[in-house]
Design a protein around this motif. Structure first.
Motif, mmCIF file in Angstrom:
data_model
loop_
_atom_site.group_PDB
_atom_site.id
_atom_site.type_symbol
_atom_site.label_atom_id
_atom_site.label_comp_id
_atom_site.label_asym_id
_atom_site.label_seq_id
_atom_site.Cartn_x
_atom_site.Cartn_y
_atom_site.Cartn_z
ATOM 1 N N UNK A 235 0.883 -1.162 0.000
ATOM 2 C CA UNK A 235 0.000 0.000 0.000
ATOM 3 C C UNK A 235 0.921 1.212 0.000
ATOM 4 N N UNK A 236 0.773 2.066 -0.998
ATOM 5 C CA UNK A 236 1.648 3.234 -1.118
ATOM 6 C C UNK A 236 0.819 4.494 -1.277
ATOM 7 N N UNK A 237 1.404 5.603 -0.847
ATOM 8 C CA UNK A 237 0.752 6.890 -1.021
ATOM 9 C C UNK A 237 1.795 7.921 -1.414
ATOM 10 N N UNK A 238 1.412 8.801 -2.330
ATOM 11 C CA UNK A 238 2.332 9.831 -2.815
ATOM 12 C C UNK A 238 1.558 11.102 -3.097
ATOM 13 N N UNK A 239 2.290 12.215 -3.112
ATOM 14 C CA UNK A 239 1.672 13.509 -3.391
ATOM 15 C C UNK A 239 2.362 14.183 -4.571
ATOM 16 N N UNK A 240 1.589 15.022 -5.256
ATOM 17 C CA UNK A 240 2.117 15.879 -6.314
ATOM 18 C C UNK A 240 1.228 17.113 -6.367
ATOM 19 N N UNK A 241 1.811 18.269 -6.081
ATOM 20 C CA UNK A 241 1.044 19.511 -5.983
ATOM 21 C C UNK A 241 -0.076 19.324 -4.960
ATOM 22 N N UNK A 242 -1.330 19.529 -5.348
ATOM 23 C CA UNK A 242 -2.456 19.390 -4.418
ATOM 24 C C UNK A 242 -3.094 18.010 -4.468
ATOM 25 N N UNK A 243 -2.454 17.077 -5.126
ATOM 26 C CA UNK A 243 -3.044 15.753 -5.332
ATOM 27 C C UNK A 243 -2.329 14.715 -4.475
ATOM 28 N N UNK A 244 -3.096 13.853 -3.810
ATOM 29 C CA UNK A 244 -2.551 12.700 -3.107
ATOM 30 C C UNK A 244 -3.263 11.446 -3.602
ATOM 31 N N UNK A 245 -2.494 10.439 -3.935
ATOM 32 C CA UNK A 245 -3.038 9.173 -4.388
ATOM 33 C C UNK A 245 -2.672 8.064 -3.410
ATOM 34 N N UNK A 266 0.696 4.799 -9.604
ATOM 35 C CA UNK A 266 0.861 6.175 -9.142
ATOM 36 C C UNK A 266 1.226 7.108 -10.299
ATOM 37 N N UNK A 267 2.122 6.662 -11.157
ATOM 38 C CA UNK A 267 2.534 7.481 -12.300
ATOM 39 C C UNK A 267 1.368 7.740 -13.234
ATOM 40 N N UNK A 268 0.567 6.721 -13.484
ATOM 41 C CA UNK A 268 -0.618 6.860 -14.338
ATOM 42 C C UNK A 268 -1.577 7.890 -13.748
ATOM 43 N N UNK A 269 -1.838 7.791 -12.461
ATOM 44 C CA UNK A 269 -2.772 8.718 -11.825
ATOM 45 C C UNK A 269 -2.313 10.154 -11.894
ATOM 46 N N UNK A 270 -1.049 10.399 -11.586
ATOM 47 C CA UNK A 270 -0.529 11.768 -11.605
ATOM 48 C C UNK A 270 -0.410 12.313 -13.037
ATOM 49 N N UNK A 271 -0.104 11.446 -13.985
ATOM 50 C CA UNK A 271 0.107 11.902 -15.359
ATOM 51 C C UNK A 271 -1.191 12.279 -16.043
ATOM 52 N N UNK A 272 -2.246 11.536 -15.822
ATOM 53 C CA UNK A 272 -3.454 11.714 -16.621
ATOM 54 C C UNK A 272 -4.655 12.254 -15.857
ATOM 55 N N UNK A 273 -4.511 12.496 -14.548
ATOM 56 C CA UNK A 273 -5.631 13.005 -13.761
ATOM 57 C C UNK A 273 -5.166 14.147 -12.862
ATOM 58 N N UNK A 274 -6.116 14.924 -12.386
ATOM 59 C CA UNK A 274 -5.836 15.981 -11.428
ATOM 60 C C UNK A 274 -6.993 16.098 -10.446
ATOM 61 N N UNK A 275 -6.682 16.617 -9.275
ATOM 62 C CA UNK A 275 -7.692 16.843 -8.249
ATOM 63 C C UNK A 275 -8.051 18.323 -8.246
#
Length: 382
Positions: A235-245, A266-275
């Motif tokens: 189970x992993x969690x990461x952040x990028x700007x205002x997004x946490x996955x 995680x890379x897929x989520x940050x690359x193609x989606x935003x919060x």
């Protein structure tokens, strides 16, 4: 009921270009997996996310959650000294991860918690379980109590370690929910999940979450797990700007595979989606007539932040509508649901949230009720 348009323009400070069709999620080699946006709770990718699987040491996420709850309630302290019983002796767990605590020695709750989270110590898990509940069985009951409160409907715990046991099961979706709960409910304790190493009894051990060393991602947790039956889990969690996955991979083939597959998610989520946050708590969406109230109208909106996960580059196209469920009559209570707010992309509803009263409206006096009654009759008649 009439659908009314809500202007969202101006709520976003950054304009992004329209993106092409979002690619499908990557194909992963694992028994089950899921990728969830922490803020919105929306699922970005999943496969067999509700299949019952053995959690292995992912179990220790709930062990630390239950201990954190006891700390928050003041039932135990980080400075408590725990006397290590024979059940918690490191020698009782040959070939598995341990903190190397010794029978009869006293160890602080703070160190034991680090031993659970960083070193994945089975011995530390049992020692904490006995300190909190008197026995590991009793602690398992407490774990299941928290699981029920968090809505982990596919999860049942038998022990505090995750060692194989009959009916000790979970799902990828439940582990994502638990991971998010740790981050949300106990942020101070969650800080320990990103610590890379811990030394106890002159033995230095490293966190098994290899994504903590990956410079291409800002990973700050959570937990690994492995048994022969469960395979390799993370189970992993990461952040990028205002997004946490939050990503969960269960039943991968190897330590390297669970790292690689988690990184793919995680890379897929940050690359193609935003919060995005189209509405902040307390935002007024509409003012509506209240019949028989001390004041003529009520402010309507949302009392909580609204978060949405959308394809990257689509925020300028996000639209919203709201509907009020009929006439409002006093008294109206703050937080009372009076309708819905709908969010659309490309003409399709992508999310909805309750439209609520932002304030109390008490009943008016006798003459107000008479006057409003006549006005309402005329309004509805004509």
């Amino acid at each position: 009921m009439k659908l009314k348009h809500l202007i969202l323009s101006g709520l976003f400070s950054v304009a992004l270009s329209t993106h092409a069709v979002t690619p499908a999620p990557p194909s992963l080699s694992a028994k089950g997996y899921i990728l969830v946006d922490y803020n919105s709770g929306q699922v970005i990718a999943e496969q067999n996310a509700d299949e019952p699987l053995e959690p292995a040491s992912l179990t220790k996420m709930m062990t630390s959650y239950a201990v954190s709850a006891e700390l928050a309630d003041g039932n135990i302290s980080l400075h408590d000294e725990v006397t290590v019983s024979e059940n918690a002796w490191a020698a009782k767990f040959p070939g598995s991860s341990v903190m190397f605590i010794e029978v009869g020695k006293q160890v602080s709750v703070e160190d034991l918690l680090k031993g659970v989270i960083i070193q994945s110590g089975n011995d530390a898990s049992v020692a904490l379980a006995e300190h909190v509940a008197g026995s590991e069985d009793g602690f398992a009951d407490l774990m299941n109590h928290h699981a029920k409160k968090l809505g982990l409907s596919g999860t049942h715990f038998v022990n505090a370690t995750g060692l194989p046991a009959e009916n000790h099961i979970t799902t990828a979706r439940d582990m994502a929910t638990l991971g998010a709960a740790l981050i949300r409910d106990y942020p101070q304790e969650y800080e320990t999940y990103k610590v890379k190493k811990f030394t106890y009894n002159n033995i230095e051990q490293y966190n098994r979450n290899r994504l903590l060393w990956d410079r291409s991602l800002n990973v700050d947790g959570l937990k690994t797990g492995h048994t022969e039956a469960a395979g390799y889990c993370l189970v992993s969690s990461a952040t990028k700007d205002d997004m946490r996955l939050v990503a969960v991979v269960m039943g991968a083939r190897s330590d390297q595979a669970r790292k690689n597959e988690s990184k793919k998610l995680l890379t897929y989520g940050f690359r193609f989606f935003e919060t995005v946050k189209p509405l902040q708590a307390g935002t007024k969406v509409h003012s509506d007539r209240v019949w028989g109230g001390e004041v003529e109208s009520a402010q309507l909106g949302t009392l909580e932040d609204v978060w949405l996960t959308i394809p990257r580059g689509k925020r300028k196209q996000l639209k919203a509508n709201y509907v009020v469920n009929g006439a409002l009559e006093a008294p109206v209570s703050k937080g009372q649901v009076v309708g819905k707010i709908f969010f659309q992309l490309d003409g399709k509803d992508v999310a909805e949230t309750p439209l609520v009263a932002l304030e109390d409206v008490v009943e008016g006096g006798f003459w107000t009720k008479i006057s409003d009654g006549v006005s309402r009759w005329i309004s509805e008649a004509f």
